[in-house]
Scaffold this active site. Structure first.
Site, PDB file in Angstrom:
ATOM      1  N   TYR A 144       0.856  -1.183   0.000  1.00  0.00           N
ATOM      2  CA  TYR A 144       0.000   0.000   0.000  1.00  0.00           C
ATOM      3  C   TYR A 144       0.886   1.225   0.000  1.00  0.00           C
ATOM      4  O   TYR A 144       1.829   1.319   0.787  1.00  0.00           O
ATOM      5  CB  TYR A 144      -0.900  -0.011   1.242  1.00  0.00           C
ATOM      6  CG  TYR A 144      -1.779   1.211   1.384  1.00  0.00           C
ATOM      7  CD1 TYR A 144      -2.882   1.387   0.562  1.00  0.00           C
ATOM      8  CD2 TYR A 144      -1.510   2.172   2.349  1.00  0.00           C
ATOM      9  CE1 TYR A 144      -3.690   2.513   0.691  1.00  0.00           C
ATOM     10  CE2 TYR A 144      -2.315   3.287   2.489  1.00  0.00           C
ATOM     11  CZ  TYR A 144      -3.408   3.458   1.649  1.00  0.00           C
ATOM     12  OH  TYR A 144      -4.200   4.571   1.781  1.00  0.00           O
ATOM     13  N   ASP A 239       9.302   2.129  -0.798  1.00  0.00           N
ATOM     14  CA  ASP A 239       8.376   2.897   0.023  1.00  0.00           C
ATOM     15  C   ASP A 239       8.666   2.548   1.479  1.00  0.00           C
ATOM     16  O   ASP A 239       8.264   1.492   1.966  1.00  0.00           O
ATOM     17  CB  ASP A 239       6.930   2.550  -0.356  1.00  0.00           C
ATOM     18  CG  ASP A 239       5.923   3.309   0.500  1.00  0.00           C
ATOM     19  OD1 ASP A 239       6.330   3.903   1.520  1.00  0.00           O
ATOM     20  OD2 ASP A 239       4.732   3.278   0.161  1.00  0.00           O
ATOM     21  N   LYS A 267       5.486   9.169   8.325  1.00  0.00           N
ATOM     22  CA  LYS A 267       5.291   8.685   9.697  1.00  0.00           C
ATOM     23  C   LYS A 267       6.355   9.188  10.681  1.00  0.00           C
ATOM     24  O   LYS A 267       6.246  10.293  11.196  1.00  0.00           O
ATOM     25  CB  LYS A 267       5.185   7.158   9.687  1.00  0.00           C
ATOM     26  CG  LYS A 267       3.942   6.703   8.853  1.00  0.00           C
ATOM     27  CD  LYS A 267       3.537   5.297   9.119  1.00  0.00           C
ATOM     28  CE  LYS A 267       2.518   4.760   8.139  1.00  0.00           C
ATOM     29  NZ  LYS A 267       1.129   4.916   8.500  1.00  0.00           N
TER      30      LYS A 267
END
Ligand code: HOZ
Length: 428
Positions: A144, A239, A267
């Site tokens: 994702y 990613d 994050k």
């Protein structure tokens, strides 16, 4: 567990917020039932709207590697706020954060700060297309990368949780530019490149998958992706929005010794504030505007509050022994859960890399998306609710990671294992 206030807020939320939430997995559809509302967090613990205290292993889906409201982060953000929330003019903090990132992440020499992980992956893909002059993107099933049009195909996280791994609303032409293949499958990757190699701009992959549960790369997988992309003149994008600063201080690329062309981050580098970043060698990054022709911009990019929180977080995280101690605590928790599951006779498959982990309710090894989605999600839901009732908050979906922070202590882990004993006894 008292729920009156949360239940009433939930009814109210559904009147004006779509599905009561601003991001789908928060609606608890992956475990059934309604979510609780949170009012505050301190260290390893959050307090909900009814005053229940919960040990938190979701940690805002990963960013809070130091726990909630760490004093150094609070102080840095308050001071930044006093100086002004946003300028849209360069600030020194942007340089400091960029230098810290470049010093830690092997594949990054130059950085562009953005506002979310989605923005980072979207921009990295544009840069890859701009640099190669090619359109096709190879994406790995179950990974994702935020809600970028061309990457919402066979996607993990909320899409898998809700059972719609490919979203409507993606123009066919965009979906047609995305080729998918299974995680940990070099043969399939090779085959796709043999057929379409000259039109492929990049592969984007979570080097440690974290949105179909946590799945580590098999030995040789990342090296294989590196070799295939090199051979065909395509870029390799890691990613590391989730794995960055969690599987090693320098992310998966440090842990596994494979350097991608571009890296996306988010994050942890925002310490809980909205942030994202992408980076790579100067030669590639200088293709971006204002130096090069590939355009990307943002009013709030490099925001003073977010950079202050990110710098404070990285400062604490990189102090000697901190990262290692977080990883050690996660191992301790995972091993404890594994022993409890084994004693109960309930089959689970455990994964852990650094401070990311997953307990798959699955009797088989999980190395790709198909295997992950064969997990017993009903049993996971029972586990989730049983733990929540006992004051422990794990992710409300089998397909999300459990995170550990520096704030979790021996006592939190002992309480978690005690609760798990009781819950596993009920699961059989
Ligand atoms: N995409 C996040 C989980 N992998 C969820 C974000 C949220 O709902 O806050």
């Amino acid at each position: 567990m008292k729920r009156d206030t949360s239940n009433s807020l939930w009814r109210q939320a559904n009147r004006t917020l779509v599905g009561g939430v601003n991001s789908p997995v928060r609606a608890f559809k992956g475990v059934g039932g309604d979510p609780f509302f949170v009012t505050s967090g301190k260290g390893a613990t959050i307090t909900d709207a009814d005053g229940n205290e919960l040990i938190d292993y979701v940690l805002s889906w990963g960013p809070l590697v130091l726990g909630h409201a760490h004093p150094a982060v609070v102080e840095a953000v308050c001071k930044a706020m006093e100086r002004g929330a946003s300028f849209g003019i360069p600030t020194e903090a942007e340089i400091i954060l960029a230098e810290k990132i470049a010093a830690l992440v092997p594949g990054i020499e130059k950085v562009r700060l953005v506002n979310s992980g989605t923005e980072a992956t979207m921009s990295a893909i544009r840069l890859a297309r701009g640099c190669t002059g090619r359109d096709l993107v190879v994406k790995v099933e179950g990974c994702y990368h935020g809600h970028v049009d061309s990457l919402l195909v066979a996607a993990g996280s909320g899409l898998t949780t809700l059972g719609t791994p490919t979203s409507p609303g993606i123009p066919e032409a965009h979906a047609a530019c995305t080729l998918t293949m299974p995680y940990n499958d070099l043969e399939a990757t090779e085959a796709v490149f043999n057929e379409h190699g000259e039109n492929i701009a990049c592969i984007i992959v979570e080097p440690v998958a974290g949105n179909m549960g946590v799945i580590p790369p098999e030995p040789g997988y990342l090296e294989g992706l590196r070799a295939i992309t090199k051979k065909h003149g395509a870029l390799l994008i890691f990613d590391e929005v989730m794995s960055g600063f969690r599987v090693a201080l320098g992310g998966a690329q440090e842990r596994y010794g494979v350097t991608p062309d571009l890296t996306t981050l988010g994050k942890v580098i925002g310490g809980g504030l909205p942030v994202g970043a992408y980076g790579g060698p100067a030669e590639l990054m200088d293709q971006l505007s204002p130096v090069g022709p590939v355009y990307q911009a943002g009013t709030l990019s490099g925001n003073p509050l977010a950079t202050a929180a990110g710098i404070a977080t990285l400062d604490v995280l990189t102090a000697p022994g901190v990262f290692e101690s977080i990883e050690k605590k996660h191992r301790q928790l995972g091993e404890g859960l594994g022993e409890i599951a084994a004693e109960s006779g309930i089959p689970v498959y455990r994964t852990q890399v650094g401070s990311m982990a997953c307990l798959f309710f699955n009797e088989n090894a999980v190395t790709n998306y198909a295997q992950a989605t064969a997990s017993d999600t009903e049993r996971y839901a029972k586990f989730f609710w049983g733990m929540l009732e006992r004051g422990i908050y794990f992710a409300p979906s089998q397909y999300e990671a459990a995170f550990m922070s520096n704030a979790h202590g021996e006592g939190d882990i002992a309480r978690t294992l005690e609760a798990a004993k009781a819950v596993f006894a009920e699961l059989g």
